[in-house]
Motif scaffolding. Structure first.
Motif, PDB file in Angstrom:
ATOM      1  N   ALA A 127      27.463 -76.005 -44.332  1.00 28.02           N
ATOM      2  CA  ALA A 127      28.283 -77.001 -44.192  1.00 28.02           C
ATOM      3  C   ALA A 127      28.286 -77.994 -45.432  1.00 28.02           C
ATOM      4  O   ALA A 127      27.318 -78.012 -46.175  1.00 28.02           O
ATOM      5  N   SER A 128      29.573 -78.675 -45.325  1.00 29.48           N
ATOM      6  CA  SER A 128      29.609 -79.851 -46.565  1.00 29.48           C
ATOM      7  C   SER A 128      29.113 -81.226 -46.050  1.00 29.48           C
ATOM      8  O   SER A 128      29.813 -81.690 -45.086  1.00 29.48           O
ATOM      9  N   VAL A 129      27.942 -81.516 -46.224  1.00 24.55           N
ATOM     10  CA  VAL A 129      27.311 -82.734 -45.533  1.00 24.55           C
ATOM     11  C   VAL A 129      27.623 -83.915 -46.510  1.00 24.55           C
ATOM     12  O   VAL A 129      27.287 -84.103 -47.632  1.00 24.55           O
ATOM     13  N   PHE A 130      28.279 -84.951 -45.985  1.00 21.53           N
ATOM     14  CA  PHE A 130      28.607 -86.258 -46.521  1.00 21.53           C
ATOM     15  C   PHE A 130      27.278 -87.283 -46.199  1.00 21.53           C
ATOM     16  O   PHE A 130      27.054 -87.573 -45.154  1.00 21.53           O
ATOM     17  N   GLY A 131      26.519 -87.471 -47.284  1.00 23.61           N
ATOM     18  CA  GLY A 131      25.178 -88.218 -46.894  1.00 23.61           C
ATOM     19  C   GLY A 131      25.292 -89.409 -47.772  1.00 23.61           C
ATOM     20  O   GLY A 131      25.832 -90.123 -48.365  1.00 23.61           O
ATOM     21  N   LYS A 132      23.879 -89.703 -47.980  1.00 23.02           N
ATOM     22  CA  LYS A 132      23.257 -90.981 -48.631  1.00 23.02           C
ATOM     23  C   LYS A 132      23.915 -91.081 -49.913  1.00 23.02           C
ATOM     24  O   LYS A 132      23.995 -90.153 -50.597  1.00 23.02           O
ATOM     25  N   GLY A 133      24.297 -92.377 -50.204  1.00 26.26           N
ATOM     26  CA  GLY A 133      24.768 -92.411 -51.816  1.00 26.26           C
ATOM     27  C   GLY A 133      26.290 -92.008 -51.700  1.00 26.26           C
ATOM     28  O   GLY A 133      26.726 -91.826 -53.108  1.00 26.26           O
ATOM     29  N   ASN A 134      27.085 -91.783 -50.692  1.00 25.09           N
ATOM     30  CA  ASN A 134      28.339 -91.117 -50.874  1.00 25.09           C
ATOM     31  C   ASN A 134      28.395 -90.083 -51.408  1.00 25.09           C
ATOM     32  O   ASN A 134      29.490 -89.653 -52.275  1.00 25.09           O
ATOM     33  N   LYS A 135      27.200 -88.991 -51.318  1.00 26.90           N
ATOM     34  CA  LYS A 135      27.410 -87.900 -51.982  1.00 26.90           C
ATOM     35  C   LYS A 135      27.491 -86.661 -51.007  1.00 26.90           C
ATOM     36  O   LYS A 135      26.807 -86.801 -49.906  1.00 26.90           O
ATOM     37  N   THR A 136      28.185 -85.789 -51.637  1.00 31.62           N
ATOM     38  CA  THR A 136      28.413 -84.392 -50.481  1.00 31.62           C
ATOM     39  C   THR A 136      27.282 -83.402 -51.188  1.00 31.62           C
ATOM     40  O   THR A 136      27.485 -83.029 -52.260  1.00 31.62           O
ATOM     41  N   ARG A 137      26.812 -82.664 -50.277  1.00 26.80           N
ATOM     42  CA  ARG A 137      26.147 -81.532 -50.528  1.00 26.80           C
ATOM     43  C   ARG A 137      26.321 -80.270 -49.588  1.00 26.80           C
ATOM     44  O   ARG A 137      26.695 -80.546 -48.390  1.00 26.80           O
ATOM     45  N   PRO A 138      26.135 -78.939 -50.157  1.00 29.08           N
ATOM     46  CA  PRO A 138      26.240 -77.872 -49.478  1.00 29.08           C
ATOM     47  C   PRO A 138      24.908 -77.854 -48.550  1.00 29.08           C
ATOM     48  O   PRO A 138      23.955 -77.590 -49.251  1.00 29.08           O
ATOM     49  N   VAL A 139      24.893 -77.319 -47.216  1.00 28.26           N
ATOM     50  CA  VAL A 139      23.637 -77.221 -46.655  1.00 28.26           C
ATOM     51  C   VAL A 139      23.964 -75.974 -45.641  1.00 28.26           C
ATOM     52  O   VAL A 139      24.801 -75.990 -44.808  1.00 28.26           O
TER      53      VAL A 139
END
Length: 282
Positions: A164-176
């Motif tokens: 999943a491409s997660v859009f999170g805190k600080g407007n950052k996207t990370r793969p999970v």
């Protein structure tokens, strides 16, 4: 924490502009909380932020009720606001710089559930949709806002599970990673085949709201006999702690949950049997 937002007068245009700029890049949840703190301070001081003095800040701090951690959060938010105002020259001085915050005892261990407690919490939830939400929060270590935002457009299928491409805190996207078992549970819930369909839908099939997700988690916690302070974030704490306990590399855990600092992740590491330095001295 009870924060009074009833104002003696409406914020000045300059203060509204400052608060709007300060909150611009923050998450939705942070914006709501920080705006409430800022407006409460202005209401208590009864003057524009440019005229607020250190005694005004101290008096407002003394007026706050609730837990010490909540009061500390309110004051940290105000310090952030005055620092931002001074840095952008929207304020002539940073009056909050002189405000000292008491150090908080690290009570993280009190909010980390055992693996048995998490298993009980999940097993007692019989609704597949609600159970999937609990599993998503724990297995992927997501913040509740991240879980509610995820859609099938954000997911890439892999041979085993998905990512999943997660859009999170600080407007950052990370793969999970989505492990295979959880991926199957989510697929079984899917009715809407549109890419914009939510990974975990609400009761009507549409997006799951933050408030609805919060209620699901709180009811599950009450059912499992957990403290009334239990929240979705406890499952994120459990994800980090249990992953490290089971041998996950600390850098991998940091990337997965999106911690900006490795020090944040290592706070969750436990001393395992036989690992303590005291054995070399006894």
């Amino acid at each position: 924490m009870a924060v009074q937002t009833a104002q003696k007068s409406s914020p000045s245009p300059a203060d509204k502009m400052l608060i709007r700029a300060w909150l611009h890049s923050k998450s939705e949840n942070t914006r709501r909380a920080y705006e409430r703190f800022a407006l409460a301070l202005l209401a208590h001081a009864g003057k524009p932020l440019a005229d607020v003095t250190l005694p005004d800040l101290q008096n407002w701090s003394d007026s706050l009720g609730g837990a010490a951690s909540s009061r500390r959060l309110a004051m940290a938010a105000v310090k952030s606001l005055t620092a931002f105002g001074a840095e952008t020259e929207m304020l002539t001085r940073n009056v909050g710089q002189a405000l000292r915050l008491d150090r908080e005892r690290d009570s993280l261990h009190e909010r980390i559930l055992s693996q048995v407690q998490v298993a009980t919490l999940i097993d007692m939830e019989k609704c597949p949709r609600r159970r999937a939400l609990l599993r998503l929060l724990y297995v992927m270590g997501l913040r509740i806002s991240e879980a509610c935002r995820l859609t099938w457009r954000d997911v890439t299928r892999r041979q085993q599970g998905g990512v999943a491409s997660v859009f999170g805190k600080g407007n950052k996207t990370r793969p999970v990673e989505i492990p295979a078992r959880l991926f199957k549970e989510l697929v079984a819930l899917r009715v809407d085949t549109e890419p914009k369909a939510p990974l975990v839908p609400g009761h009507n099939g549409g997006p799951l709201s933050h408030d609805a997700a919060h209620r699901i988690v709180k009811r599950a916690g009450k059912r499992a006999g957990l403290p009334s302070s239990f929240s979705a974030h406890w499952l994120r704490h459990a994800h980090v702690s249990h992953s490290l306990d089971r041998g996950a590399h600390v850098h991998a855990v940091q990337r997965s949950v999106g911690h900006a600092s490795l020090a944040t992740t290592t706070r969750y590491a436990h001393v395992q049997d036989g690992d303590g330095s005291g054995k070399f001295l006894d």
